[in-house]
Design a protein around this motif. Structure first.
Motif, short mmCIF file in Angstrom:
data_model
loop_
_atom_site.label_atom_id
_atom_site.label_comp_id
_atom_site.label_asym_id
_atom_site.label_seq_id
_atom_site.Cartn_x
_atom_site.Cartn_y
_atom_site.Cartn_z
N THR A 185 -52.83 -43.08 -22.01
CA THR A 185 -52.41 -44.31 -21.99
C THR A 185 -51.36 -43.77 -21.65
OG1 THR A 185 -54.60 -45.41 -23.33
CG2 THR A 185 -51.63 -46.00 -23.54
N PHE A 186 -50.44 -42.66 -23.25
CA PHE A 186 -48.94 -43.06 -22.49
C PHE A 186 -49.07 -42.39 -21.28
CE2 PHE A 186 -46.74 -42.90 -26.58
CZ PHE A 186 -47.43 -42.92 -27.27
N ALA A 187 -49.56 -41.75 -20.54
CA ALA A 187 -49.64 -40.56 -19.05
C ALA A 187 -49.38 -42.26 -17.99
CB ALA A 187 -50.58 -39.57 -18.97
N ALA A 188 -50.45 -43.11 -18.68
CA ALA A 188 -50.29 -43.83 -17.72
C ALA A 188 -49.55 -45.17 -17.47
CB ALA A 188 -51.64 -44.54 -17.47
N THR A 189 -48.31 -45.52 -19.19
CA THR A 189 -47.64 -46.47 -19.23
C THR A 189 -46.39 -45.43 -19.49
OG1 THR A 189 -48.29 -46.28 -21.60
CG2 THR A 189 -49.69 -47.73 -20.22
N GLY A 190 -46.37 -44.47 -19.44
CA GLY A 190 -44.82 -44.04 -19.92
C GLY A 190 -44.06 -44.00 -21.56
N LEU A 191 -45.86 -44.80 -22.30
CA LEU A 191 -44.85 -44.44 -23.64
C LEU A 191 -44.31 -43.31 -23.81
CD1 LEU A 191 -47.62 -46.82 -24.86
CD2 LEU A 191 -45.67 -47.66 -24.82
N ASP A 192 -43.23 -43.21 -25.08
CA ASP A 192 -42.86 -42.18 -25.50
C ASP A 192 -42.31 -42.01 -26.19
OD1 ASP A 192 -41.15 -43.96 -26.52
OD2 ASP A 192 -39.44 -44.37 -25.72
N VAL A 193 -42.44 -40.92 -27.23
CA VAL A 193 -41.77 -39.84 -28.42
C VAL A 193 -42.70 -40.90 -29.19
CG1 VAL A 193 -41.28 -37.90 -29.88
CG2 VAL A 193 -41.12 -37.37 -27.82
N GLN A 194 -40.86 -41.82 -29.17
CA GLN A 194 -41.01 -43.12 -30.14
C GLN A 194 -41.59 -43.58 -30.53
OE1 GLN A 194 -37.88 -45.48 -30.37
NE2 GLN A 194 -39.06 -46.07 -32.12
N GLN A 195 -42.35 -43.99 -29.44
CA GLN A 195 -43.27 -45.09 -29.65
C GLN A 195 -44.88 -44.01 -29.97
OE1 GLN A 195 -42.85 -46.19 -25.22
NE2 GLN A 195 -42.12 -48.28 -25.80
N ALA A 196 -44.86 -43.30 -29.81
CA ALA A 196 -46.10 -42.20 -30.56
C ALA A 196 -45.84 -42.83 -31.88
CB ALA A 196 -45.94 -41.18 -30.27
N TRP A 197 -44.62 -42.38 -32.75
CA TRP A 197 -44.71 -42.07 -33.84
C TRP A 197 -44.81 -43.40 -34.34
CZ3 TRP A 197 -45.17 -38.20 -36.68
CH2 TRP A 197 -44.65 -36.27 -35.96
N GLN A 198 -44.02 -44.45 -33.57
CA GLN A 198 -43.90 -45.45 -34.57
C GLN A 198 -45.60 -45.87 -33.72
OE1 GLN A 198 -41.28 -48.07 -34.16
NE2 GLN A 198 -43.42 -48.93 -35.92
N LEU A 199 -46.60 -45.68 -33.46
CA LEU A 199 -48.01 -46.14 -33.00
C LEU A 199 -48.89 -45.63 -34.87
CD1 LEU A 199 -48.56 -45.86 -29.78
CD2 LEU A 199 -49.11 -47.69 -31.04
N ALA A 200 -48.66 -44.43 -35.12
CA ALA A 200 -49.46 -43.24 -36.15
C ALA A 200 -49.31 -43.99 -37.50
CB ALA A 200 -48.36 -41.63 -36.03
N ALA A 201 -47.12 -44.81 -37.48
CA ALA A 201 -46.48 -45.09 -38.81
C ALA A 201 -47.56 -46.51 -38.91
CB ALA A 201 -45.07 -45.55 -38.91
N ASN A 202 -47.36 -47.48 -38.11
CA ASN A 202 -48.33 -48.72 -37.79
C ASN A 202 -49.91 -48.60 -37.88
OD1 ASN A 202 -45.79 -49.61 -36.36
ND2 ASN A 202 -46.85 -50.14 -34.66
N SER A 203 -50.63 -47.04 -37.67
CA SER A 203 -51.37 -47.17 -37.87
C SER A 203 -51.73 -47.04 -39.61
CB SER A 203 -52.88 -46.31 -37.39
OG SER A 203 -52.42 -44.71 -38.01
N PHE A 204 -51.14 -46.49 -40.55
CA PHE A 204 -51.75 -46.20 -42.24
C PHE A 204 -50.56 -48.32 -42.41
CE2 PHE A 204 -50.92 -41.79 -40.50
CZ PHE A 204 -52.18 -41.49 -40.92
N GLU A 205 -49.73 -48.04 -41.83
CA GLU A 205 -49.41 -50.08 -42.32
C GLU A 205 -50.49 -50.62 -42.63
OE1 GLU A 205 -46.09 -51.46 -40.63
OE2 GLU A 205 -46.28 -53.34 -41.61
N GLY A 206 -51.21 -50.36 -40.88
CA GLY A 206 -52.37 -51.56 -41.07
C GLY A 206 -53.71 -50.63 -41.76
N SER A 207 -53.99 -50.05 -42.42
CA SER A 207 -54.86 -50.41 -43.51
C SER A 207 -55.15 -50.16 -44.89
CB SER A 207 -54.64 -48.11 -42.90
OG SER A 207 -54.43 -47.99 -44.22
#
Ligand code: ADE
Ligand code: ZN
Length: 326
Positions: free
Chosen positions: A293-315
């Motif tokens: 998904t990152f390779a195809a859409t060009g999401l960046d390092v900050q968005q990677a950390w955001q997604l990891a943080a979101n996964s714990f917030e949402g758990s």
């Protein structure tokens, strides 16, 4: 090269995966042989070639057929264990796994066989793999409200072995409201509540998952982007969306990964997460979902950390444990 490495190495939570969707063709054949169950495919390769889906229903037909090899408690354990090992390899430290008991009880497999096999694998995962694993019971929305109530009744003797309930299977034509009373009862019983909504179905289904079922998370939810008022609601209430990019690609929800709206959901301030849905069928576990998904859409390092943080917030881990991650 540094971004894919970060994506693989960062600790993450998986909030949307169906354990029956982790059944690899090799394990389907092994269990078919062990249990003497006939399957209408001559080889692993032939079965894998059948995984060419055009929409959700074309996948579900083959997914329910694959699950028919599961009969004994050990089968459910082996399936869950294989997934949990893959999750650990992807640095998933928390996973909340869906299971579809009606797929099994309809074939005469007792509820206790299903729940005990899956739960024993979850219990072994923390000490043996360092993965915290919990179960969410999903009702099949193409079946009736009455059948959902019967399933809940059968599962209540094992209520300490699952943390919540969800709603999955064929979305369009089976709106959340169909299960309003079942979810109200589950809410009284103290279960966490989630539902698939806005995978193929309209924003109206996401609204009713929130307002009628009172879910804490929306599974998929990608169609919410069509409704600005809904986007505002999801952002304001910090309702997590458990997005599954490779699933969306394989089920033709988006024509290609480059057009996936994950970046737009994050830009709108939503608690979006990345998940594998049915990794054995959609060509990727967690880290493949992230890297492709990152390779195809060009999401960046900050968005990677955001997604990891979101996964714990949402758990559904407890608040103190959550603060250690977000
Ligand atoms: N069951 C397994 N995977 C599913 C999906 N992506 N949507 C609805 N039901 C499912
Ligand atoms: Zn799903």
């Amino acid at each position: 090269e540094r971004l894919p490495e970060l994506l693989r190495a960062m600790p993450k939570a998986e909030l949307h995966m169906h354990i029956e969707g982790s059944l690899e063709p090799e394990l389907i054949f092994a269990l078919a042989q062990r249990n003497g169950v006939a399957i209408p495919y001559a080889s692993v390769e032939e079965l894998r070639r059948a995984y060419a889906f055009t929409n959700l229903q074309s996948f579900l037909d083959i997914y329910y057929a694959g699950a028919s090899v599961l009969l004994k408690e050990q089968d459910f354990y082996d399936m869950a264990w294989a997934y949990l090992e893959r999750a650990a390899a992807d640095n998933v430290v928390r996973t909340e796994m869906f299971f579809d008991p009606q797929t099994h009880t309809a074939r005469g497999v007792p509820m206790e066989t299903v729940v005990n096999g899956l739960h024993r694998a979850c219990a072994d995962a923390q000490p043996k793999l360092g993965v915290s694993a919990a179960l969410i019971l999903c009702f099949l929305r193409h079946l009736s409200e009455e059948e959902a109530f019967e399933t809940l009744e059968q599962a209540l003797p094992f209520r300490d072995k699952f943390i919540g309930v969800g709603l999955d299977s064929s979305e369009v034509g089976h709106p959340p409201e169909k299960f309003a009373r079942v979810f109200a009862r589950c809410r009284e019983l103290g279960f966490h509540l989630v539902a698939h909504a806005g995978e193929e179905g309209p924003p109206a289904y996401v609204w009713s998952a929130l307002d009628v079922l009172k879910v804490e998370r929306v599974d998929h939810g990608v169609q919410s982007a069509k409704d600005p008022a809904l986007m505002k609601r999801l952002a304001q209430d910090r309702i997590p969306l458990t997005v599954c990019p490779l699933s969306n690609l394989k089920l033709c929800v988006f024509p290609d990964l480059a057009q996936h709206n994950l970046g737009a959901l994050l830009d709108a301030g939503l608690v979006a997460t990345v998940n594998s849905d049915d990794p054995a069928y959609f060509g990727g576990y967690m880290n493949q979902n992230f890297t492709q998904t990152f390779a195809a859409t060009g999401l960046d390092v900050q968005q990677a950390w955001q997604l990891a943080a979101n996964s714990f917030e949402g758990s559904f881990i407890d608040a103190a444990a959550k603060r250690a991650y977000v």
